[in-house]
Design an enzyme around this catalytic site. Structure first.
Site, mmCIF file in Angstrom:
data_model
loop_
_atom_site.group_PDB
_atom_site.id
_atom_site.type_symbol
_atom_site.label_atom_id
_atom_site.label_comp_id
_atom_site.label_asym_id
_atom_site.label_seq_id
_atom_site.Cartn_x
_atom_site.Cartn_y
_atom_site.Cartn_z
ATOM 1 N N SER A 173 80.888 189.191 -43.055
ATOM 2 C CA SER A 173 81.228 188.331 -41.926
ATOM 3 C C SER A 173 80.762 188.969 -40.623
ATOM 4 C CB SER A 173 82.736 188.112 -41.867
ATOM 5 O OG SER A 173 83.080 187.610 -40.585
ATOM 6 N N HIS A 221 77.963 185.417 -43.574
ATOM 7 C CA HIS A 221 79.102 184.542 -43.294
ATOM 8 C C HIS A 221 79.308 184.443 -41.780
ATOM 9 C CE1 HIS A 221 83.022 182.776 -44.522
ATOM 10 N NE2 HIS A 221 83.541 183.427 -43.496
ATOM 11 N N ASP A 270 81.724 182.871 -38.833
ATOM 12 C CA ASP A 270 83.061 182.328 -38.586
ATOM 13 C C ASP A 270 83.100 181.598 -37.250
ATOM 14 O OD1 ASP A 270 84.772 183.237 -40.815
ATOM 15 O OD2 ASP A 270 84.053 185.206 -40.194
ATOM 16 N N MET A 293 85.315 179.493 -34.655
ATOM 17 C CA MET A 293 86.715 179.230 -34.282
ATOM 18 C C MET A 293 86.763 178.510 -32.948
ATOM 19 S SD MET A 293 88.304 182.961 -35.084
ATOM 20 C CE MET A 293 87.925 183.838 -36.605
ATOM 21 N N HIS A 329 81.597 179.039 -41.834
ATOM 22 C CA HIS A 329 83.013 178.763 -42.106
ATOM 23 C C HIS A 329 83.633 178.211 -40.831
ATOM 24 C CE1 HIS A 329 87.215 180.795 -42.905
ATOM 25 N NE2 HIS A 329 87.283 179.479 -42.967
ATOM 26 N N MET A 338 86.518 176.948 -38.649
ATOM 27 C CA MET A 338 87.971 176.951 -38.442
ATOM 28 C C MET A 338 88.217 176.164 -37.167
ATOM 29 S SD MET A 338 88.417 180.929 -39.437
ATOM 30 C CE MET A 338 86.662 181.194 -39.268
ATOM 31 N N MET A 359 91.452 181.444 -48.515
ATOM 32 C CA MET A 359 91.736 182.453 -47.491
ATOM 33 C C MET A 359 92.778 183.429 -48.034
ATOM 34 S SD MET A 359 89.818 181.892 -44.849
ATOM 35 C CE MET A 359 90.526 183.197 -43.839
ATOM 36 N N ASP A 402 88.129 185.116 -48.691
ATOM 37 C CA ASP A 402 87.861 185.556 -47.325
ATOM 38 C C ASP A 402 89.131 186.129 -46.696
ATOM 39 O OD1 ASP A 402 86.960 185.827 -44.728
ATOM 40 O OD2 ASP A 402 86.551 183.699 -44.410
HETATM 41 C C1 DX5 Z 1 89.059 185.231 -40.593
HETATM 42 C C2 DX5 Z 1 87.627 185.003 -40.981
HETATM 43 C C3 DX5 Z 1 87.075 186.049 -41.852
HETATM 44 C C4 DX5 Z 1 87.071 187.425 -41.247
HETATM 45 C C5 DX5 Z 1 87.095 188.416 -42.374
HETATM 46 O O1 DX5 Z 1 89.572 184.107 -39.987
HETATM 47 O O2 DX5 Z 1 87.484 183.769 -41.659
HETATM 48 O O3 DX5 Z 1 85.786 185.702 -42.336
HETATM 49 O O4 DX5 Z 1 85.984 187.676 -40.412
HETATM 50 O O5 DX5 Z 1 87.248 189.687 -41.825
HETATM 51 P P1 DX5 Z 1 87.932 190.860 -42.659
HETATM 52 O O6 DX5 Z 1 87.119 191.090 -43.889
HETATM 53 O O7 DX5 Z 1 87.896 192.007 -41.710
HETATM 54 O O8 DX5 Z 1 89.339 190.417 -43.009
HETATM 55 ZN ZN ZN Z 2 85.503 183.368 -42.692
#
Ligand code: DX5
Ligand code: ZN
Length: 217
Positions: free
Chosen positions: A8, A32, A34, A36, A65, A67, A137, A175
């Site tokens: 990620s 990956h 993320d 948000m 991904h 969110m 998750m 994840d």
């Molecule tokens: C959290 C993200 C993850 C995050 C994982 O909301 O979706 O992808 O970056 O990070 P680690 O592996 O540090 O938990």
């Molecule tokens: Zn993620």
């Protein structure tokens, strides 16, 4: 099947993103991303300018991904910049989940449905057949560097059994809090793709961690 590793980028050094993407090109299976929105989750990350820049350098598939509320709004732009797989949360999509999955596939991407740890895994069952992968998750979405929730192993196992019963080839992505210490148990439970942020980017040798995650003992 050997597990695939999707580091990620949220935990990468944003001042050296090009170097990090090149490092992943030669060692990881997917990148990956993320996304948000400060609304579905209480945090902001990055958006299309960063995703596009990464896409120009990445030679391995990009796994986005989302969110965010209204995840269906971003399908077309993801396809345009060359995202390979796009996932979003059932909690955010509600009754629109099936049509968003269909739209993602219609745009030539792999479609993934994600759930947070407090959503019963059975809520994914109606979407078996409509999704290419399910994202379980193992922390609450919103932040990197959280502690792995052990109940996730049972949830993965339950979903894997259901997929096998249905003879469905959808993959399971996990994840949150993934590290070298839990990767073997995750693979054993049925995970196909492991996302790892901190475990990879905070390590002295990220490439070595990626290879250890892929071949856990
Ligand atoms: C959290 C993200 C993850 C995050 C994982 O909301 O979706 O992808 O970056 O990070 P680690 O592996 O540090 O938990
Ligand atoms: Zn993620």
């Amino acid at each position: 099947m050997q597990v695939k590793i999707a580091p990620s980028l949220l935990s990468a050094n944003f001042l050296r993103l090009e170097e990090d993407v090149e490092m992943l090109n030669s060692s990881a299976d997917l990148i990956h991303l993320d996304i948000m929105d400060g609304s579905f989750v209480p945090n902001l990350s990055f958006g299309f300018p960063v995703m596009e820049a990464v896409a120009r350098k990445a030679v391995i598939p990009l796994d986005a991904h989302f969110m965010v509320v209204n995840p269906g709004d971003w399908v077309k732009r993801c396809a345009e910049i060359g995202i390979a797989s796009m996932s979003f949360h059932l909690e955010a999509a509600g009754g629109n989940a099936r049509s968003i999955l269909r739209d993602i596939r219609a745009h030539g991407m792999k479609a993934g449905l994600a759930i947070n740890p407090d959503v019963p895994v059975e809520k994914l069952y109606p979407y078996i057949g409509s999704a290419d992968f399910f994202l379980i998750m193992s922390v609450f979405a919103g932040f990197g560097g959280q502690k792995f929730i052990y109940d996730s192993l049972d949830r993965i196992h339950t979903l894997k059994s259901r997929l096998q019963e249905k003879n469905d080839s959808a993959l399971i992505e996990v994840d949150g809090g993934v590290n070298v210490g839990n990767a073997a148990a995750l693979a054993e439970a049925g995970a196909d793709i492991l996302v790892a942020g901190n475990a990879v980017f905070k390590a002295a040798n990220p490439q070595e961690v990626i290879s250890q995650l892929r071949n856990p003992r």
